[in-house]
Scaffold this active site. Structure first.
Site, PDB file in Angstrom:
ATOM      1  N   ASP A  31      31.090  33.519  38.850  1.00  0.00           N
ATOM      2  CA  ASP A  31      31.463  34.839  38.321  1.00  0.00           C
ATOM      3  C   ASP A  31      30.227  35.671  37.940  1.00  0.00           C
ATOM      4  O   ASP A  31      30.131  36.181  36.803  1.00  0.00           O
ATOM      5  CB  ASP A  31      32.359  34.684  37.073  1.00  0.00           C
ATOM      6  CG  ASP A  31      33.505  33.712  37.276  1.00  0.00           C
ATOM      7  OD1 ASP A  31      34.072  33.680  38.381  1.00  0.00           O
ATOM      8  OD2 ASP A  31      33.834  32.978  36.324  1.00  0.00           O
ATOM      9  N   GLU A 245      42.260  39.556  40.054  1.00  0.00           N
ATOM     10  CA  GLU A 245      41.286  39.334  38.970  1.00  0.00           C
ATOM     11  C   GLU A 245      39.915  39.834  39.435  1.00  0.00           C
ATOM     12  O   GLU A 245      39.792  40.397  40.524  1.00  0.00           O
ATOM     13  CB  GLU A 245      41.210  37.844  38.603  1.00  0.00           C
ATOM     14  CG  GLU A 245      40.726  36.945  39.719  1.00  0.00           C
ATOM     15  CD  GLU A 245      40.784  35.456  39.376  1.00  0.00           C
ATOM     16  OE1 GLU A 245      41.237  35.081  38.282  1.00  0.00           O
ATOM     17  OE2 GLU A 245      40.371  34.654  40.238  1.00  0.00           O
TER      18      GLU A 245
END
Ligand code: FUB
Length: 347
Positions: A31, A245
């Site tokens: 991420d 997301e």
């Protein structure tokens, strides 16, 4: 030969065909939120660990406990420097577990780490921690941002000096439980409960302007609507395009580019608009699926060149929750379209 037993992936071959290599290999990282502060690239990733939690559709196996900040002197570097623990869950009074995808921002010489975590009642909230240095250590605020919820904060500074937070994540990220504006605590805990029907508008990412001190929302979070080419909101059943997301925002030649992961179909996609709130119109894919279930990224300029920071599970040979951050050049064509990136060269 290290071959994945389920998907029959030959990882030696795959890693030879990968367009880029992990930036660090002594820990697992994911991420990646990248920023240039004082001419240097700083990456704010999740720090993946194997805590032994069972794998499920709610992401319980993503049981991360701390953050490390990485830095690179230039995008040509093949490795990044790990600056050690910048924040640990034990130091965050309101947080219990699962430090998921963070982001950072700088304002007036102070650095802000924005991060999601489950609170002591099991609800994801988003917190802020401050430091005088981009590498931390970061001191957390005692409480999460008021009215924050879900996961994956991405903070964008617009040219007028205003900061916006984009956030939200489906399934384990609990976004589907907030459809009425309050958390729906009902059972079942299944990630498929509370989702819109396939023919209904898709769940939206959220956007809220931040207060001047970057510690709270200036306003109620709004839906970030993504339209198709006909001007209709993407539907929940459109799972190769709709939001799941991993929000990110960048601005290129005056146009706002919102990008995200489609989740269960594993694409990084983007849409463009003429203001930070949208609506945005779907344009295409940034990155084709990587090895591993998740795809999550950031887009950052260094000089006049643009880069995609992303992750895959190649180093762990396909383990979903043990990922590695990578960097690759990203190009906008003459019309502003982003050229789709294939993460592995063809066989
Ligand atoms: O790293 C945990 C979660 O996996 C992130 O918050 C999601 O975006 C996905 O990458």
């Amino acid at each position: 030969m290290p071959e994945d037993p389920i998907n029959h992936i030959d990882f030696d071959d795959l890693n030879k065909r990968a367009i880029s290599s992990p930036l660090v290999t002594h820990i697992y990282t994911a991420d990646p939120s990248a920023h240039v502060f004082d001419g240097k690239i700083y990456i704010y990733p999740s720090h993946d660990i194997d805590a032994g939690d069972a794998f499920d559709d709610l992401g319980s196996h993503f049981a991360m406990e701390d953050y490390h900040v990485l830095s690179m002197d230039s995008p040509e570097a093949t490795t990044a420097t790990d600056h050690g623990v910048a924040l640990h869950v034990n130091d965050v009074p309101w947080a219990a577990k699962q430090l998921w995808a963070p982001d950072a921002a700088e304002k007036d010489g102070k650095y802000y780490l924005f991060f999601p975590a489950k609170d002591h009642t099991g609800i994801f909230r988003i917190g802020v921690a401050l430091s005088d240095s981009p590498i931390g250590p970061f001191i957390p605020q005692p409480q999460p941002i008021q009215k924050s919820f879900s996961i994956d904060p991405a903070v964008f500074r617009d040219d007028d000096g205003k900061y916006y937070m984009y956030f939200g994540g489906t399934w384990g990220g609990q976004l589907q439980r907030w459809r009425t504006g309050v958390f729906n605590p009902e059972q079942p805990e299944s990630p498929f409960a509370f989702l819109p029907a396939d023919h209904e508008p898709a769940l939206c990412a959220k956007v809220a302007r931040l207060t001047d001190d970057l510690l709270e929302f200036e306003e109620e979070a709004r839906d970030l609507v993504i339209l198709d080419e006909m001007g209709n909101a993407l539907l929940q059943g459109d799972n190769t395009r709709r939001f799941f997301e991993a929000s990110w925002m960048h601005k290129y030649k005056g146009t706002y580019y919102f990008s995200w992961s489609t989740g269960d179909t594993h694409y990084l996609s983007y849409a463009t608009g003429d203001n930070p709130y949208g609506p945005f119109t779907y344009k295409g894919r940034i990155l084709e699926p990587v090895v591993g279930w998740t795809s999550h990224h950031s887009i950052c300029a260094y000089g006049d060149k643009w880069y995609l920071f992303y992750h895959d599970s190649s180093l762990s040979k396909g383990v979903t929750h043990l990922r590695s951050v990578k960097i690759t050049p990203l190009q906008h064509d003459e019309y502003g379209f982003i050229k789709t990136i294939e993460p592995y060269r063809p066989v």
